[in-house]
Design an enzyme around this catalytic site. Sequence first.
Site, PDB file in Angstrom:
ATOM      1  N   SER A 128       0.833  -1.200   0.000  1.00 16.34           N
ATOM      2  CA  SER A 128       0.000   0.000   0.000  1.00 16.34           C
ATOM      3  C   SER A 128       0.869   1.250   0.000  1.00 16.34           C
ATOM      4  CB  SER A 128      -0.866  -0.012   1.265  1.00 16.34           C
ATOM      5  OG  SER A 128      -1.443   1.246   1.465  1.00 16.34           O
ATOM      6  N   TYR A 153      -1.813  -1.454  10.990  1.00 13.37           N
ATOM      7  CA  TYR A 153      -2.024  -1.876   9.596  1.00 13.37           C
ATOM      8  C   TYR A 153      -0.818  -1.472   8.736  1.00 13.37           C
ATOM      9  CZ  TYR A 153      -3.598  -1.880   4.763  1.00 13.37           C
ATOM     10  OH  TYR A 153      -3.656  -2.077   3.404  1.00 13.37           O
ATOM     11  N   LYS A 157       2.184  -3.855   6.787  1.00 17.99           N
ATOM     12  CA  LYS A 157       2.564  -3.836   5.356  1.00 17.99           C
ATOM     13  C   LYS A 157       4.068  -3.621   5.215  1.00 17.99           C
ATOM     14  CE  LYS A 157      -1.331  -4.634   3.389  1.00 17.99           C
ATOM     15  NZ  LYS A 157      -1.544  -5.915   2.737  1.00 17.99           N
TER      16      LYS A 157
HETATM   17  P1  NAD Z   1     -10.942  -7.296   1.137  1.00 19.43           P
HETATM   18  O1  NAD Z   1     -11.148  -7.337   2.613  1.00 19.43           O
HETATM   19  O2  NAD Z   1     -12.096  -7.000   0.263  1.00 19.43           O
HETATM   20  O3  NAD Z   1     -10.295  -8.676   0.649  1.00 19.43           O
HETATM   21  C1  NAD Z   1      -9.437  -9.443   1.452  1.00 19.43           C
HETATM   22  C2  NAD Z   1      -9.903 -10.877   1.364  1.00 19.43           C
HETATM   23  O4  NAD Z   1      -9.031 -11.693   2.149  1.00 19.43           O
HETATM   24  C3  NAD Z   1     -11.314 -11.087   1.925  1.00 19.43           C
HETATM   25  O5  NAD Z   1     -12.080 -11.864   1.019  1.00 19.43           O
HETATM   26  C4  NAD Z   1     -11.100 -11.839   3.239  1.00 19.43           C
HETATM   27  O6  NAD Z   1     -12.175 -12.702   3.541  1.00 19.43           O
HETATM   28  C5  NAD Z   1      -9.806 -12.581   2.941  1.00 19.43           C
HETATM   29  N1  NAD Z   1      -8.987 -12.879   4.123  1.00 19.43           N
HETATM   30  C6  NAD Z   1      -8.623 -12.043   5.126  1.00 19.43           C
HETATM   31  N2  NAD Z   1      -7.823 -12.688   5.993  1.00 19.43           N
HETATM   32  C7  NAD Z   1      -7.671 -13.955   5.528  1.00 19.43           C
HETATM   33  C8  NAD Z   1      -6.947 -15.082   5.988  1.00 19.43           C
HETATM   34  N3  NAD Z   1      -6.253 -15.038   7.125  1.00 19.43           N
HETATM   35  N4  NAD Z   1      -6.996 -16.211   5.257  1.00 19.43           N
HETATM   36  C9  NAD Z   1      -7.721 -16.275   4.104  1.00 19.43           C
HETATM   37  N5  NAD Z   1      -8.434 -15.238   3.629  1.00 19.43           N
HETATM   38  C10 NAD Z   1      -8.398 -14.072   4.333  1.00 19.43           C
HETATM   39  O7  NAD Z   1      -9.749  -6.263   0.875  1.00 19.43           O
HETATM   40  P2  NAD Z   1      -9.237  -5.658  -0.522  1.00 19.43           P
HETATM   41  O8  NAD Z   1      -9.653  -4.239  -0.588  1.00 19.43           O
HETATM   42  O9  NAD Z   1      -9.583  -6.555  -1.640  1.00 19.43           O
HETATM   43  O10 NAD Z   1      -7.668  -5.669  -0.252  1.00 19.43           O
HETATM   44  C11 NAD Z   1      -6.859  -6.770  -0.653  1.00 19.43           C
HETATM   45  C12 NAD Z   1      -5.426  -6.520  -0.218  1.00 19.43           C
HETATM   46  O11 NAD Z   1      -4.965  -5.278  -0.745  1.00 19.43           O
HETATM   47  C13 NAD Z   1      -5.233  -6.435   1.299  1.00 19.43           C
HETATM   48  O12 NAD Z   1      -4.023  -7.058   1.637  1.00 19.43           O
HETATM   49  C14 NAD Z   1      -5.158  -4.945   1.553  1.00 19.43           C
HETATM   50  O13 NAD Z   1      -4.430  -4.637   2.703  1.00 19.43           O
HETATM   51  C15 NAD Z   1      -4.454  -4.458   0.289  1.00 19.43           C
HETATM   52  N6  NAD Z   1      -4.734  -3.046  -0.027  1.00 19.43           N
HETATM   53  C16 NAD Z   1      -6.032  -2.639  -0.231  1.00 19.43           C
HETATM   54  C17 NAD Z   1      -6.298  -1.296  -0.514  1.00 19.43           C
HETATM   55  C18 NAD Z   1      -7.711  -0.829  -0.727  1.00 19.43           C
HETATM   56  O14 NAD Z   1      -7.923   0.389  -0.732  1.00 19.43           O
HETATM   57  N7  NAD Z   1      -8.693  -1.691  -0.931  1.00 19.43           N
HETATM   58  C19 NAD Z   1      -5.247  -0.382  -0.606  1.00 19.43           C
HETATM   59  C20 NAD Z   1      -3.939  -0.827  -0.406  1.00 19.43           C
HETATM   60  C21 NAD Z   1      -3.688  -2.175  -0.122  1.00 19.43           C
END
Ligand code: NAD
Length: 345
Positions: A128, A153, A157
């Site tokens: 991120s 958080y 990362k």
């Molecule tokens: P999200 O919560 O929609 O998706 C994450 C998925 O991982 C979910 O389906 C959840 O059920 C699953 N999950 C969580 N912990 C788990 C575990 N221990 N084992 C198996 N499954 C697990 O989030 P997102 O927005 O799709 O983000 C995905 C990744 O991108 C994350 O790592 C997040 O930190 C990173 N990220 C997201 C953003 C954003 O703005 N959405 C920005 C920067 C980084």
Amino acid sequence: MVGKMSILVTGGAGYLGSHTVLTLLQAGHSVVVLDNFSNSSAVVLSRIAQLAGRAPTFVRGDVRDGACLRNLFLKYPIQAVMHFAGLKSVAESARQPLNYYLNNVSGTLQLCQAMAEFGIYRLVFSSSATVYGDSNEMPLSEDSPTGVPTNPYGRSKLMVEELLQDLADAEGRWGIAVLRYFNPVGAHKSGFIGDDPNGTPNNLLPYISQVAVGRLKALQLFGNDYPTPDGTGVRDYIHVLDLAAGHLCALEAVGRRSGLSTWNLGTGRGYSVLEVISAFERACGRKVDFVIVPRREGDVAQCWADPGKAFRELGWRAERGLDEMMADAWRWQLTNPDGYKESGV
Ligand code: NAD
Ligand code: UDP
């Protein structure tokens, strides 16, 4: 172009994972999704199948569970992993640090250990722009110093980025892409899949969408006294399908090069909260009510990417503009006012 591959997508039922799974299937790859549904639902998998014309293989399980990972790698001939699974709420991470370190850091360690045991060394990791912290120097390039994260958080990362670097330094077979996302928004054009946060959204776009659709009353705009052109926070919003396309390019790159590479996934253009509200109002044809409230703790004034490295090295750049992001976010919200919850399909 790499050939068709068999790819594990952890967290593939989530917002970013689901759009990337669809993109991978459409590119002809085989996909195994591993998800524990802690922040998603099974409905998304049937929606992906409808759009792609074929379903990803699904394993319900947890990345922290080494036995589950080993069974998966025994059963499926995985060649590369995209690791989205993790927890992502800044506010929640301050209340539940242990849960965040367990899911985000221990989960990644378990995953890498199991991958190495099975000789799988290609990894694309969801990092991120939060790792840059509060910087005055815009745009942010991959060489910009990482900041001091202000919450568990962000720290999780940064920790994962560092441990992946150690892995790549120690063992030359690893090919790792660390992708630093800016602010992913929008949804697939069909309105079939999109962002469906649990409870009250933390992020701007799902909040605005739920105000526009009548689920929430008014947006709280966190601060109009920032040193930005209109006083509100500036961010680099990127369409989720551009982000997904970036993953495909990164996957190809980790097949050709070893070591760890870091790429920003952003557009290079920042928009203020007020500009986003106006663009959304244009897209939905409704007024989005908001009230100005004090700044949210930990928010930076501005944050946008220099996406040049990804263009030079991956041949990738974001194609979709703000109006398209807003129109697609709105279509998803309008056709799924309660997200996946009320859906039979
Ligand atoms: P999200 O919560 O929609 O998706 C994450 C998925 O991982 C979910 O389906 C959840 O059920 C699953 N999950 C969580 N912990 C788990 C575990 N221990 N084992 C198996 N499954 C697990 O989030 P997102 O927005 O799709 O983000 C995905 C990744 O991108 C994350 O790592 C997040 O930190 C990173 N990220 C997201 C953003 C954003 O703005 N959405 C920005 C920067 C980084
Ligand atoms: N924001 C806001 N009200 C909200 C959510 C967000 O004013 O309910 C602002 C926030 O202060 C920031 C921008 O919108 O300037 C993007 O916030 P988001 O949480 O989506 O992303 P991040 O802060 O993680 O970049």
